[in-house]
Enzyme design. Structure first.
Site, PDB file in Angstrom:
ATOM      1  N   LYS A  41      93.983 -62.527 -45.830  1.00 19.05           N
ATOM      2  CA  LYS A  41      94.449 -62.125 -44.499  1.00 19.05           C
ATOM      3  C   LYS A  41      95.396 -63.190 -43.918  1.00 19.05           C
ATOM      4  O   LYS A  41      95.472 -64.311 -44.460  1.00 19.05           O
ATOM      5  CB  LYS A  41      93.231 -61.928 -43.587  1.00 19.05           C
TER       6      LYS A  41
ATOM      7  N   GLU B 293      91.271 -47.816 -51.318  1.00 19.08           N
ATOM      8  CA  GLU B 293      92.095 -48.921 -50.788  1.00 19.08           C
ATOM      9  C   GLU B 293      93.204 -49.316 -51.767  1.00 19.08           C
ATOM     10  O   GLU B 293      94.322 -49.616 -51.354  1.00 19.08           O
ATOM     11  CB  GLU B 293      91.206 -50.137 -50.504  1.00 19.08           C
TER      12      GLU B 293
ATOM     13  N   HIS C 212      89.819 -60.002 -47.098  1.00 18.14           N
ATOM     14  CA  HIS C 212      89.225 -58.668 -47.159  1.00 18.14           C
ATOM     15  C   HIS C 212      88.863 -58.398 -48.604  1.00 18.14           C
ATOM     16  O   HIS C 212      89.655 -58.692 -49.499  1.00 18.14           O
ATOM     17  CB  HIS C 212      90.193 -57.561 -46.711  1.00 18.14           C
TER      18      HIS C 212
HETATM   19  P1  ATP Z   1      86.384 -56.891 -44.910  1.00 15.66           P
HETATM   20  O1  ATP Z   1      86.327 -55.389 -44.878  1.00 15.66           O
HETATM   21  O2  ATP Z   1      87.524 -57.469 -44.090  1.00 15.66           O
HETATM   22  O3  ATP Z   1      86.318 -57.453 -46.304  1.00 15.66           O
HETATM   23  P2  ATP Z   1      83.609 -56.968 -44.393  1.00 15.66           P
HETATM   24  O4  ATP Z   1      83.543 -55.834 -45.348  1.00 15.66           O
HETATM   25  O5  ATP Z   1      82.787 -58.188 -44.674  1.00 15.66           O
HETATM   26  O6  ATP Z   1      85.099 -57.463 -44.214  1.00 15.66           O
HETATM   27  P3  ATP Z   1      83.605 -55.106 -42.204  1.00 15.66           P
HETATM   28  O7  ATP Z   1      82.359 -54.687 -41.525  1.00 15.66           O
HETATM   29  O8  ATP Z   1      84.274 -54.144 -43.134  1.00 15.66           O
HETATM   30  O9  ATP Z   1      83.293 -56.495 -42.923  1.00 15.66           O
HETATM   31  O10 ATP Z   1      84.628 -55.564 -41.082  1.00 15.66           O
HETATM   32  C1  ATP Z   1      86.004 -55.664 -41.348  1.00 15.66           C
HETATM   33  C2  ATP Z   1      86.585 -56.866 -40.637  1.00 15.66           C
HETATM   34  O11 ATP Z   1      86.529 -56.642 -39.241  1.00 15.66           O
HETATM   35  C3  ATP Z   1      85.838 -58.171 -40.835  1.00 15.66           C
HETATM   36  O12 ATP Z   1      86.230 -58.851 -42.008  1.00 15.66           O
HETATM   37  C4  ATP Z   1      86.214 -58.945 -39.596  1.00 15.66           C
HETATM   38  O13 ATP Z   1      87.509 -59.525 -39.719  1.00 15.66           O
HETATM   39  C5  ATP Z   1      86.278 -57.850 -38.547  1.00 15.66           C
HETATM   40  N1  ATP Z   1      85.001 -57.640 -37.846  1.00 15.66           N
HETATM   41  C6  ATP Z   1      83.926 -56.976 -38.300  1.00 15.66           C
HETATM   42  N2  ATP Z   1      82.938 -56.929 -37.379  1.00 15.66           N
HETATM   43  C7  ATP Z   1      83.429 -57.597 -36.308  1.00 15.66           C
HETATM   44  C8  ATP Z   1      82.903 -57.908 -35.022  1.00 15.66           C
HETATM   45  N3  ATP Z   1      81.684 -57.549 -34.647  1.00 15.66           N
HETATM   46  N4  ATP Z   1      83.674 -58.620 -34.164  1.00 15.66           N
HETATM   47  C9  ATP Z   1      84.919 -58.999 -34.517  1.00 15.66           C
HETATM   48  N5  ATP Z   1      85.471 -58.733 -35.715  1.00 15.66           N
HETATM   49  C10 ATP Z   1      84.749 -58.048 -36.601  1.00 15.66           C
HETATM   50 MG    MG Z   2      84.727 -54.075 -45.148  1.00 13.83          MG
END
Ligand code: ATP
Ligand code: MG
Length: 211
Positions: free
Chosen positions: A24, A180, A169
């Site tokens: 990112k 994706e 990500h």
């Molecule tokens: P990614 O999809 O980016 O690999 P992840 O699968 O660990 O991360 P997801 O739940 O898919 O987590 O969330 C996507 C992204 O959104 C996170 O990587 C983070 O940058 C952001 N994010 C997720 N939850 C929150 C939150 N509660 N507050 C702020 N940002 C968040």
């Molecule tokens: Mg995710």
């Protein structure tokens, strides 16, 4: 070599699994491109596609809209984490909260250059998630990329109404990865090739080592 190639993984042919990784904008700005690639590369996965780009806001939004279960999962994770900290997110509805997260992600992901990659190998989706670490850097395990290179937290992100900056990500499931990868890469940008280390990683009897 011919002989070894034939004896690769006769009984468990999972070595073609692919997953999407995006470094990112915060990871690029923190000069972590090389470190991140090194970590996935050294575990034995194969890099089959790579590009640097500045995502449009539309692409960023589409990326976080591919999986219909994403909003429920991410919203629930955020609300549970907030409850355990005794914080109030202003809603108990995971879908509503995830909508807010998604709009912050749109500007986060499109704020500068990112590096998009496809990594391939046995259990690639799970292996990459393990090396990447949990979503919130504050609690992601040491030894993982997010645990070692960032200090951000849900609380800090929420206070400033922004996304958690967690460098990477990575696709959350095999299904998510398939969707994706199609969004970020054309089929011809994904290369099919053999890499010499696979001869050892997947060889059945390790009988290709000695002359
Ligand atoms: P990614 O999809 O980016 O690999 P992840 O699968 O660990 O991360 P997801 O739940 O898919 O987590 O969330 C996507 C992204 O959104 C996170 O990587 C983070 O940058 C952001 N994010 C997720 N939850 C929150 C939150 N509660 N507050 C702020 N940002 C968040
Ligand atoms: Mg995710």
């Amino acid at each position: 070599m011919q002989h070894v190639a034939k004896s690769l993984m006769q009984n468990y042919d999972d070595k073609q699994q692919q997953t999407l990784v995006i470094i990112k904008p915060d990871g690029v700005q923190r000069n972590l491109i090389g470190e991140v690639i090194k970590r996935y590369e050294q575990c034995g996965l194969k890099l089959v596609a790579l590009k640097m780009l500045i995502p449009t806001p539309e692409l960023a939004l589409a990326h976080y809209s591919t999986d219909p279960k994403w909003a429920l999962k991410t919203g629930t994770k955020a609300i549970e984490a907030a409850k355990s900290r005794g914080e109030d997110l202003g809603t108990d509805n995971p879908i509503i909260y995830a909508k807010k997260v998604r709009s912050t992600l749109k500007s986060f992901l499109s704020s500068g250059p990112v590096v998009a990659m496809v990594w391939q190998g046995m259990g690639a989706v799970a292996v990459v998630r393990k090396i990447t670490g949990g979503t919130e850097p504050l609690s992601s395990a040491p030894g993982t990329i997010r645990g070692d290179y960032t200090i951000d937290s849900y609380t800090a992100a929420n206070a400033d109404n922004r996304s958690v900056r967690n460098i990477i990500h990575s696709s959350g499931s095999i299904e998510e990865a398939k969707i994706e990868i199609k969004l970020w890469f054309k089929p011809e940008e994904i290369l099919g090739y053999r890499i010499i280390s696979e001869e050892i990683i997947y060889d059945v009897n390790l009988d290709g080592i000695l002359e």
